[in-house]
Design a protein around this motif. Sequence first.
Motif, short mmCIF file in Angstrom:
data_model
loop_
_atom_site.label_atom_id
_atom_site.label_comp_id
_atom_site.label_asym_id
_atom_site.label_seq_id
_atom_site.Cartn_x
_atom_site.Cartn_y
_atom_site.Cartn_z
N MET A 1 -0.33 -4.13 -10.01
CA MET A 1 0.77 -3.92 -9.07
C MET A 1 1.70 -5.12 -9.23
O MET A 1 1.28 -6.27 -9.05
CB MET A 1 0.24 -3.83 -7.64
N GLU B 1 6.79 -3.27 -4.57
CA GLU B 1 5.63 -3.54 -5.41
C GLU B 1 5.23 -2.22 -6.04
O GLU B 1 5.03 -1.23 -5.33
CB GLU B 1 4.48 -4.11 -4.55
N MET C 1 2.07 5.19 -5.91
CA MET C 1 0.98 4.42 -5.29
C MET C 1 1.50 3.50 -4.22
O MET C 1 2.62 3.01 -4.31
CB MET C 1 0.29 3.54 -6.34
N ARG C 2 0.66 3.25 -3.22
CA ARG C 2 0.94 2.18 -2.27
C ARG C 2 -0.06 1.04 -2.47
O ARG C 2 0.27 -0.01 -2.97
CB ARG C 2 0.88 2.69 -0.82
N CYS C 3 -1.35 1.28 -2.09
CA CYS C 3 -2.28 0.15 -2.04
C CYS C 3 -2.80 -0.24 -3.42
O CYS C 3 -3.05 -1.41 -3.68
CB CYS C 3 -3.43 0.43 -1.09
N ILE D 1 -5.72 0.19 -4.43
CA ILE D 1 -7.12 -0.22 -4.33
C ILE D 1 -8.01 0.84 -3.68
O ILE D 1 -9.10 0.54 -3.21
CB ILE D 1 -7.26 -1.57 -3.57
N GLY D 2 -7.52 2.08 -3.60
CA GLY D 2 -8.41 3.16 -3.18
C GLY D 2 -8.56 3.37 -1.69
O GLY D 2 -9.56 3.94 -1.26
N VAL D 3 -7.59 2.95 -0.88
CA VAL D 3 -7.74 3.19 0.56
C VAL D 3 -6.62 4.03 1.18
O VAL D 3 -6.87 4.76 2.13
CB VAL D 3 -7.92 1.89 1.39
N CYS D 4 -5.41 3.95 0.68
CA CYS D 4 -4.31 4.57 1.43
C CYS D 4 -4.19 6.07 1.17
O CYS D 4 -3.61 6.79 1.97
CB CYS D 4 -2.99 3.87 1.15
N GLY D 5 -4.72 6.55 0.05
CA GLY D 5 -4.68 7.99 -0.20
C GLY D 5 -3.36 8.51 -0.73
O GLY D 5 -3.14 9.72 -0.79
N SER D 6 -2.46 7.62 -1.16
CA SER D 6 -1.14 8.07 -1.63
C SER D 6 -1.18 8.72 -3.01
O SER D 6 -0.27 9.46 -3.36
CB SER D 6 -0.18 6.88 -1.71
N ASP E 1 -3.59 10.70 -4.55
CA ASP E 1 -4.49 11.84 -4.83
C ASP E 1 -3.87 12.67 -5.95
O ASP E 1 -2.73 13.10 -5.85
CB ASP E 1 -4.62 12.67 -3.55
N LEU F 1 -8.49 9.71 -6.91
CA LEU F 1 -7.43 8.73 -6.73
C LEU F 1 -7.05 8.14 -8.08
O LEU F 1 -7.91 7.59 -8.79
CB LEU F 1 -7.91 7.62 -5.80
N ARG G 1 -7.92 4.27 -8.31
CA ARG G 1 -9.28 3.71 -8.34
C ARG G 1 -10.25 4.55 -9.17
O ARG G 1 -11.08 4.01 -9.88
CB ARG G 1 -9.81 3.56 -6.92
#
Lengths: 238, 311
Positions: free
Chosen positions: A39, A47, A211-213, A215-220, A222, A228, A231
């Motif tokens: 990122m 970012e 993508m946002r995060c 790192i596999g948490v925000c779900g943007s 899919d 994901l 990740r």
Amino acid sequence: MAPSVHLTGRVVRVEPAGHRGVTIVSDVPLSARPGQFVMLWVPRMDEKPFSLVADSPLTLAVVPVGPVTGRLQRLQPGDPLYVRGPLGRGFSLDGKRPLLVAGGSGAAPLAFLASRLAETGREVTVALGARSADELLLVERYQAAGARLWITTEDGSAGERGLVVSVAERLLANGGCDRVYACGPVPMLERVAALCRLYGVPGEASYEAYMRCGIGVCGSCDRGDGLLVCRDGPVFGL
Amino acid sequence: MRDTDLSVELCGIRLRTPFVLAAGVLGTTAALLERVARRGAGAVTAKSCSVRPRRGHPNPTVLPWEGGLINAVGLANPGAAAMVGILADARRRLAPLGVPLIASVFAEEAGGFGEVVRILEEAEPDLYEVNISCPNVAEELGMPFAADPVQAARATAAVRAATRRPVIVKLSPNVADICAVGRAVVDAGADALAAINTLGPGMLIDIRARTPVLANRMGGLSGPAVRPVAVRCVYELSRAVPVPIIGMGGVTTGEDAVEMIMAGATAVGVGSAFYQRGMGALEAMAAEMRAFMQEQGFGCVSEMRGLAHGA
């Protein structure tokens, strides 16, 4: 000591990539697998994910897409760079006689893979395609890796006129390739996946996503099937 | 040795495990909600949604730091009409798994909470979560409703009037007296509480770039750093209100989940742990919880609930 979220370094060199893009070589210390991404943070702006053209030193290819890539293209040697990573799952290095199929900016992560595979003595074949000559990226990096390089453009302005998938099909039909690595637009990846099934050759492809995060948490990011890109990927089996 | 039963009951609904996917983590699509359900969730919460779509804040929006995560996504969501489709799809996928679906809602003003719920009713979620506690939109929306018992009760009452389904209200730790807010929303019709939303807001500055790292400059903290705050909030709330509590905030292991239950939680929310432990987080936590229960001779989760309050 407050650890930084981002690794920092400076731009060392900016080289043209195609007629409209640039390759940014930095001194950011980073060790990664081909296919992994970072990122890239532009302070006070955004970012975004970028695949790596090389690691140690971190090297990125930037083609003009929007305001962020516009800003990155104006970077000069000495300017600071901020990255998070390496992130995601990269390519396997299992191909003994690999075929790399790159469309458009998909040339970036596969240039890294071509170098890494060539370093370990593999004979690397590359089908490199773009819409036109001015969008062909990183040709000299593939040449430097000693790859057998087949170039196509949709308008015939460089190499063979046509689609990169047609060249990939011809190379697969000739036999001798034991693994396909692909990166490019999704319709291209779908056609490469069909070729892998047809010729019974395993394949891996690197996908792009918003993508946002990272790192596999925000779900943007899919992919549509609950996987994901950040990740579980960006490299998936075909 | 006795069998260990991880199932719990929340608002009359049986959850296979006490683990509830927290709102804002992996809840953006039906496929992701199904994936988390298949990997050990007792219930899953979809991304919080508003009547109209929201783009959210620019990136960076979610960052890892040594205590967990800091985020200011800014309640990005596709709007209630689009969320109906996602929830309905999710419900079809979750029904055969026996995993209930929680729809999370928020609004700019108290009455708006009812409007979102009325739209989402078509999707028939099993429960609602009322998100009155996002700390990341203060510049646009003012202080969270959860900062004030009167406002919190108004938002709760608006949802209560719009549905007969169970209503969970998610509280903020960033208040002087969380129990006052808890009592107010229970009086207004909340069937359960979720505690806590993210702590803060906090800020990280990149000292080389000389600027805050999050585009929103500040964001809510989650992950291991906030767990003691969450445990204290759940402990206090469980003494103050007669409704079940979904305890959340930094729960990363099965033993962390036990701690939350001993503080008084009925179920346990999990979010940031998916960063540390990946998609297998809940399965790993279930195994750890089972091992603890066997070691300590507990047969079911409810035997542990509130034990930290003593006799």
